[in-house]
Design an enzyme around this catalytic site. Sequence first.
Site, mmCIF file in Angstrom:
data_model
loop_
_atom_site.group_PDB
_atom_site.id
_atom_site.type_symbol
_atom_site.label_atom_id
_atom_site.label_comp_id
_atom_site.label_asym_id
_atom_site.label_seq_id
_atom_site.Cartn_x
_atom_site.Cartn_y
_atom_site.Cartn_z
ATOM 1 N N ASP A 100 0.760 -1.461 -0.067
ATOM 2 C CA ASP A 100 -0.461 0.295 -0.233
ATOM 3 C C ASP A 100 1.302 1.426 0.282
ATOM 4 O O ASP A 100 1.903 1.181 -0.531
ATOM 5 C CB ASP A 100 -1.286 0.018 1.067
ATOM 6 N N HIS A 300 -7.111 -6.032 -1.345
ATOM 7 C CA HIS A 300 -6.049 -4.548 -1.220
ATOM 8 C C HIS A 300 -4.981 -5.416 -0.411
ATOM 9 O O HIS A 300 -3.620 -5.150 0.036
ATOM 10 C CB HIS A 300 -7.152 -3.329 -1.006
#
Length: 321
Positions: A100, A300
């Site tokens: 991320d 994610h």
Amino acid sequence: MTEFSMIDAGELKLRAVIQGQGPLVIMVHGFPESWYSWRHQLGPVAEAGFTACAIDVRGYGGSDKPHPVDAYSLAHMANDLVGVADALQPGQPAILLGHDWGAPIVWNTALTRPDKFRAVGALSVPHLGVGTRSFREVFDALFTAKNRFFYQAYFQKEGVAEAELEANPRDFLRKFYYAISGDAPDGTWPNNKTADAKLLEGLVDPDPFPAWLTAADLDYYVDEFTASGFRGPINRYRNHDLDFDWQQQFKDRKIEQPALFIAGNRDLAFNMLGGADPIALMRLQVPRLQVAEVLDGCGHWTQQERPAEVNALLIPWLKAL
């Protein structure tokens, strides 16, 4: 019981969990996470013959939390990783892993300090080179100017997002983690909110929660953010213009180190470009991209949702460096 180390990184002190002995691998988390997001990688990386070091990024957990917005620029983040490498294994180029926000942090650190880092791996966010304009300008044009909500635009005004998220960290984390996980049905992340909406509007609280994040895992994150707050983490998003200006000196440079990239095909961050193939574009900027895998059905939270698959790709790559 987890043993923490406090590392003097030069500008400030960072908290880390360190396991194993051997070449240094520094693991950098994203938003809203902590060293704990690498809990499934620390042991296997250490057992493979490395010093595995998962840090709390500045502003998070037990690390120092400077107040100024500009203390969270990419230039400072890169200096932090250089400081960790110098403190733990001076004179020996280290290996970087990021997820991320940690991905652009490690990509840009490897790009700008090839003398300090000999390989780089990233999850979720590809490296597509230095931009031609600030990402803030991009999302202002694509979203805000069209009265569409974009979370990074919402994060720009100091104190607004902090107030919403700190009111109930558990509620925020449950909804946010779920909304962009591989378990959430398409459309769980709302795309039809107006620019004046709040982040949590339209997000659902799942029951039951996906199995990859246990009740104890969630409790750990809740305790961390209840103690630390969200100003430091959100400040990272307020540095797009400063980051853009800093990056321009490196705009003609490629990442020449051996590299690894893993993402999920249901990750909104990986698919942000729409139709373009991020990995094909990335190969132009990262010519020694040795591993590039997209995990089917993964969202994610790559290394938390699919720890076995990530480790099966990561460990052989590390050993072959």
